[in-house]
Design a protein around this motif. Structure first.
Motif, short mmCIF file in Angstrom:
data_model
loop_
_atom_site.label_atom_id
_atom_site.label_comp_id
_atom_site.label_asym_id
_atom_site.label_seq_id
_atom_site.Cartn_x
_atom_site.Cartn_y
_atom_site.Cartn_z
N SER A 182 8.79 24.79 -1.95
CA SER A 182 8.01 25.72 -2.77
C SER A 182 7.36 25.01 -3.95
N ALA A 183 8.12 24.14 -4.61
CA ALA A 183 7.59 23.42 -5.77
C ALA A 183 6.47 22.46 -5.36
N VAL A 184 6.66 21.79 -4.22
CA VAL A 184 5.64 20.86 -3.74
C VAL A 184 4.37 21.61 -3.35
N GLU A 185 4.53 22.70 -2.62
CA GLU A 185 3.38 23.48 -2.17
C GLU A 185 2.65 24.14 -3.33
N ALA A 186 3.39 24.47 -4.41
CA ALA A 186 2.77 25.08 -5.58
C ALA A 186 2.09 24.05 -6.47
N GLY A 187 2.37 22.77 -6.20
CA GLY A 187 1.77 21.70 -7.00
C GLY A 187 2.49 21.42 -8.31
N SER A 188 3.66 22.02 -8.51
CA SER A 188 4.41 21.81 -9.75
C SER A 188 5.31 20.58 -9.68
N MET A 189 5.49 20.04 -8.48
CA MET A 189 6.32 18.84 -8.33
C MET A 189 5.77 18.01 -7.17
N SER A 190 5.87 16.69 -7.31
CA SER A 190 5.41 15.81 -6.24
C SER A 190 6.56 14.92 -5.78
N LEU A 191 6.52 14.55 -4.50
CA LEU A 191 7.53 13.66 -3.92
C LEU A 191 6.95 12.26 -3.81
N HIS A 192 7.82 11.25 -3.99
CA HIS A 192 7.39 9.86 -3.93
C HIS A 192 8.46 9.05 -3.22
N GLY A 193 8.04 8.18 -2.31
CA GLY A 193 8.96 7.30 -1.61
C GLY A 193 8.70 5.85 -1.98
N LEU A 194 9.70 5.16 -2.50
CA LEU A 194 9.55 3.78 -2.94
C LEU A 194 10.58 2.88 -2.28
N TRP A 195 10.24 1.60 -2.16
CA TRP A 195 11.16 0.58 -1.67
C TRP A 195 10.98 -0.65 -2.53
N THR A 196 12.09 -1.21 -3.03
CA THR A 196 12.01 -2.38 -3.89
C THR A 196 12.68 -3.59 -3.26
N ASP A 197 12.08 -4.74 -3.42
CA ASP A 197 12.63 -6.01 -2.96
C ASP A 197 13.43 -6.60 -4.12
N ILE A 198 14.75 -6.65 -3.99
CA ILE A 198 15.60 -7.08 -5.09
C ILE A 198 15.28 -8.51 -5.52
N GLY A 199 15.19 -9.41 -4.56
CA GLY A 199 14.99 -10.81 -4.88
C GLY A 199 13.63 -11.14 -5.46
N GLU A 200 12.59 -10.46 -4.99
CA GLU A 200 11.22 -10.75 -5.41
C GLU A 200 10.72 -9.83 -6.50
N GLY A 201 11.46 -8.75 -6.77
CA GLY A 201 11.00 -7.81 -7.79
C GLY A 201 9.81 -6.98 -7.34
N GLY A 202 9.58 -6.93 -6.04
CA GLY A 202 8.43 -6.18 -5.51
C GLY A 202 8.72 -4.69 -5.42
N LEU A 203 7.66 -3.92 -5.40
CA LEU A 203 7.78 -2.46 -5.27
C LEU A 203 6.69 -1.95 -4.33
N GLU A 204 7.10 -1.12 -3.38
CA GLU A 204 6.16 -0.52 -2.42
C GLU A 204 6.27 0.99 -2.46
N CYS A 205 5.16 1.66 -2.22
CA CYS A 205 5.11 3.13 -2.23
C CYS A 205 4.67 3.63 -0.87
N TYR A 206 5.33 4.67 -0.38
CA TYR A 206 5.01 5.21 0.94
C TYR A 206 3.72 6.00 0.91
N ASP A 207 2.83 5.66 1.85
CA ASP A 207 1.57 6.37 2.02
C ASP A 207 1.68 7.22 3.28
N PRO A 208 1.82 8.53 3.15
CA PRO A 208 2.03 9.38 4.33
C PRO A 208 0.83 9.41 5.27
N LYS A 209 -0.37 9.26 4.75
CA LYS A 209 -1.56 9.27 5.61
C LYS A 209 -1.60 8.05 6.54
N ALA A 210 -1.24 6.90 5.98
CA ALA A 210 -1.21 5.67 6.78
C ALA A 210 0.14 5.48 7.45
#
Length: 216
Positions: A182-210
């Protein structure tokens, strides 16, 4: 209670060091947090792994993140069966009471929980398959996603991809919670998926379209 013991001396020393420096220099801020309550802008669901330091990655201050940690940063499907559901309770509180604007699932490299699930799927972890294994039954949440990485021959590549699938599985399960949807559909909250590489300090974000993770 006969089993509780005094705090280790090194932690006592660290506490006194913090109280004399960081706390003393920001005493007004801490007292304001105590009297006015918390108003975090985001909830973060991350792994229990001690190497994943959520507040450091984003330079967050006290009161900014509402953080929940569990094995392999998993979210179970919505299931109001009357049993104990620590993760589900935390999500409910964050969304319905704190009304966070962002809900972030943060996965990471070299995740022991995910590797345990891989071992289970290969039939190499009888201890985790046992009915009484809390870790094994928790990793059952992720098992269906293994079919997406089963044919990857390189074990390291397979593990890294499966760690990302753990994030996707949690995002999908979050949307089974009515108050989250309900919150997502109403636009009051957004979901985000992230993955971090511990050794390299990298950060990636999930793109649902791709349907893939992109570097941040």
């Amino acid at each position: 209670m006969e089993f509780a013991r005094p705090l280790p001396s090194y932690l006592v020393q660290r506490y006194h060091g913090w109280k004399a420096t960081a706390y003393k220099e920001n005493q007004g801020w801490y007292r304001r947090l105590a009297t006015e309550g918390q108003r975090p802008r985001a909830m973060v669901i991350s792994c229990c792994d001690s190497r994943v330091h959520v507040t450091s990655i984003f330079g967050a201050d006290q009161g900014e993140f509402f953080i929940h940690r569990n094995i392999a940063n998993l979210v179970p499907p919505y299931q109001p069966d009357g049993d104990h559901h620590g993760t589900s309770a935390t999500i409910e509180y964050a969304v319905t009471v704190l009304k966070v604007s962002h809900l972030i699932v943060l996965g990471h490299s070299q995740c022991g929980g995910v590797q345990g699930c891989i071992d289970m799927c290969h039939g190499h972890a009888p201890a985790l398959e046992a009915k009484e294994s809390f870790v094994g039954r928790w990793m059952d949440i992720l098992k269906p996603k293994f079919e997406l990485v089963r044919d990857i021959e390189d074990p390291e590549v397979q593990a890294r991809q499966f760690e990302r699938q753990a994030v996707v599985a949690s995002l999908e399960n979050l949307m089974t919670f009515p108050f989250v949807a309900s919150a997502v559909e109403a636009g009051s909250m957004s979901l985000h998926g992230l993955w971090t590489d511990i050794g390299e300090g990298g950060l990636e974000c999930y793109d649902p379209k791709a349907d893939k993770f992109q570097k941040v």
